[in-house]
Design a protein around this motif. Structure first.
Motif, short mmCIF file in Angstrom:
data_model
loop_
_atom_site.label_atom_id
_atom_site.label_comp_id
_atom_site.label_asym_id
_atom_site.label_seq_id
_atom_site.Cartn_x
_atom_site.Cartn_y
_atom_site.Cartn_z
N ALA A 1 0.83 -1.20 0.00
CA ALA A 1 0.00 0.00 0.00
C ALA A 1 0.87 1.26 0.00
CB ALA A 1 -0.93 0.00 1.21
N GLN A 2 1.93 1.23 0.80
CA GLN A 2 2.83 2.39 0.89
C GLN A 2 4.12 2.21 0.10
OE1 GLN A 2 3.07 4.44 4.77
NE2 GLN A 2 1.96 2.66 5.59
N LYS A 3 4.28 1.03 -0.50
CA LYS A 3 5.50 0.68 -1.24
C LYS A 3 6.73 0.89 -0.36
CE LYS A 3 3.99 0.94 -5.97
NZ LYS A 3 4.33 1.35 -7.33
N LYS A 4 6.69 0.23 0.78
CA LYS A 4 7.80 0.32 1.73
C LYS A 4 8.22 -1.07 2.20
CE LYS A 4 6.87 4.77 3.96
NZ LYS A 4 6.56 5.42 5.24
N LEU A 5 9.53 -1.27 2.32
CA LEU A 5 10.08 -2.40 3.05
C LEU A 5 10.39 -1.84 4.43
CD1 LEU A 5 11.79 -2.84 -0.02
CD2 LEU A 5 11.80 -5.00 1.18
N VAL A 6 9.79 -2.42 5.45
CA VAL A 6 9.88 -1.86 6.79
C VAL A 6 10.63 -2.81 7.72
CG1 VAL A 6 8.58 -0.92 8.74
CG2 VAL A 6 7.66 -0.71 6.42
N PHE A 7 11.77 -2.35 8.23
CA PHE A 7 12.48 -3.12 9.25
C PHE A 7 11.75 -2.92 10.56
CE2 PHE A 7 16.03 -2.84 6.22
CZ PHE A 7 16.43 -4.17 6.24
N GLY A 8 11.22 -4.00 11.10
CA GLY A 8 10.50 -3.96 12.36
C GLY A 8 11.40 -4.32 13.52
N PRO A 9 10.78 -4.81 14.59
CA PRO A 9 11.57 -5.14 15.78
C PRO A 9 12.45 -6.37 15.59
CG PRO A 9 9.24 -5.63 16.12
CD PRO A 9 9.35 -4.97 14.79
N LEU A 10 13.48 -6.40 16.38
CA LEU A 10 14.37 -7.57 16.48
C LEU A 10 13.85 -8.42 17.61
CD1 LEU A 10 17.14 -8.65 15.33
CD2 LEU A 10 18.18 -7.57 17.33
N GLN A 11 13.66 -9.70 17.36
CA GLN A 11 13.05 -10.56 18.37
C GLN A 11 13.94 -11.77 18.67
OE1 GLN A 11 8.89 -11.10 17.94
NE2 GLN A 11 8.85 -13.05 19.02
N GLN A 12 14.12 -12.01 19.96
CA GLN A 12 14.82 -13.23 20.40
C GLN A 12 13.79 -14.36 20.46
OE1 GLN A 12 18.10 -13.26 20.82
NE2 GLN A 12 18.32 -11.04 20.64
N THR A 13 14.21 -15.57 20.16
CA THR A 13 13.28 -16.69 20.27
C THR A 13 13.10 -17.06 21.73
OG1 THR A 13 15.09 -18.26 19.95
CG2 THR A 13 13.80 -17.66 18.00
N GLY A 14 11.84 -17.31 22.10
CA GLY A 14 11.54 -17.74 23.46
C GLY A 14 11.42 -19.26 23.51
N ASP A 15 10.64 -19.74 24.45
CA ASP A 15 10.45 -21.18 24.61
C ASP A 15 9.22 -21.69 23.87
OD1 ASP A 15 12.67 -21.42 26.28
OD2 ASP A 15 11.49 -20.85 28.04
N ASN A 16 8.41 -20.78 23.34
CA ASN A 16 7.14 -21.18 22.76
C ASN A 16 6.95 -20.52 21.39
OD1 ASN A 16 4.14 -20.87 22.22
ND2 ASN A 16 4.09 -22.22 24.01
N PHE A 17 6.91 -21.35 20.35
CA PHE A 17 6.77 -20.85 18.97
C PHE A 17 5.49 -20.04 18.80
CE2 PHE A 17 5.01 -21.91 14.66
CZ PHE A 17 5.83 -21.06 13.94
N GLU A 18 4.37 -20.54 19.31
CA GLU A 18 3.09 -19.86 19.13
C GLU A 18 3.07 -18.48 19.78
OE1 GLU A 18 0.74 -20.68 17.13
OE2 GLU A 18 1.76 -22.53 16.58
N GLN A 19 3.63 -18.38 20.97
CA GLN A 19 3.68 -17.07 21.65
C GLN A 19 4.54 -16.08 20.86
OE1 GLN A 19 4.96 -17.74 25.67
NE2 GLN A 19 2.96 -18.52 26.33
N ASP A 20 5.69 -16.56 20.38
CA ASP A 20 6.56 -15.69 19.59
C ASP A 20 5.85 -15.25 18.31
OD1 ASP A 20 8.50 -15.92 21.49
OD2 ASP A 20 9.85 -17.18 20.31
N CYS A 21 5.12 -16.16 17.67
CA CYS A 21 4.39 -15.83 16.43
C CYS A 21 3.34 -14.76 16.68
CB CYS A 21 3.74 -17.08 15.85
SG CYS A 21 4.90 -18.11 14.94
#
Length: 195
Positions: free
Chosen positions: A157-177
């Motif tokens: 919509a805005q024609k942008k590639l947006v660098f978002g937050p940096l995330q460490q993996t936790g113990d739970n895939f679903e929560q991280d997702c």
């Protein structure tokens, strides 16, 4: 004159000024811009979403060239043949053998351990079609290799590639997702009906 984000010294680089000029020219021609910056890290997984079109790869590769950063990507080993092999390897392709005794996650974690710099771009959806659940491969690779996940949104919509937050993996895939989806929900896909 357009401002381009500065590439951190730690990032793996393409060594081609001509390729960088081409990437910048292509993004300009298509009307795209880059928002945000890569973190100053030598190793990470970039989760690129939403992925609904072949254009996503074109835009992401143009951004990689424009920034001068070498972002590796996975491909079936069978496509790494002449005359494509050298080109694919040069631009960051990593051949994957699905029949190997050790799975893809272990193969890529080994690459992270062996290389001083590695940025791997992966689509959490794993396909251009609509999916209800993300594939866990990108998360398992980051977790096994001990590297963070950088979110990169494609907003048509805005024609942008947006660098978002940096995330460490936790113990739970679903929560991280759930955390990651909050960021990607702000992006408009090329084909919103598949997002």
């Amino acid at each position: 004159m357009k401002h381009w984000p500065e590439l951190p010294l730690q990032s793996p680089r393409h060594q081609s000024p001509a390729a960088q000029k081409f990437g910048r020219w292509l993004l300009d021609k298509l009307g795209w811009q880059i928002e945000g910056n890569l973190p100053p890290l030598s190793k990470l997984v970039i989760a690129v979403a939403p992925h609904t079109s072949n254009w996503d790869f074109v835009i992401a590769m143009a951004a990689s060239l424009a920034l001068g950063v070498k972002i590796s990507f996975l491909g079936k080993h069978s496509i790494f043949i002449w005359p494509l092999r050298n080109w694919l390897l040069r631009w960051g392709g990593i051949p994957i053998r699905r029949t190997e005794r050790h799975g893809v996650v272990e193969q890529i974690a080994r690459q992270f351990a062996e290389q001083p710099q590695l940025i791997l771009g992966v689509s959490p959806e794993g396909t251009r079609k609509k999916v209800a659940v993300w594939r866990s491969g990108f998360w398992n690779i980051a977790r096994t290799a001990g590297v963070p996940i950088q979110l990169l949104g494609l907003d048509y919509a805005q024609k942008k590639l947006v660098f978002g937050p940096l995330q460490q993996t936790g113990d739970n895939f679903e929560q991280d997702c759930q955390q990651m989806r909050l960021f990607f929900q702000q992006m408009t896909a090329k084909k919103p009906e598949f997002a």
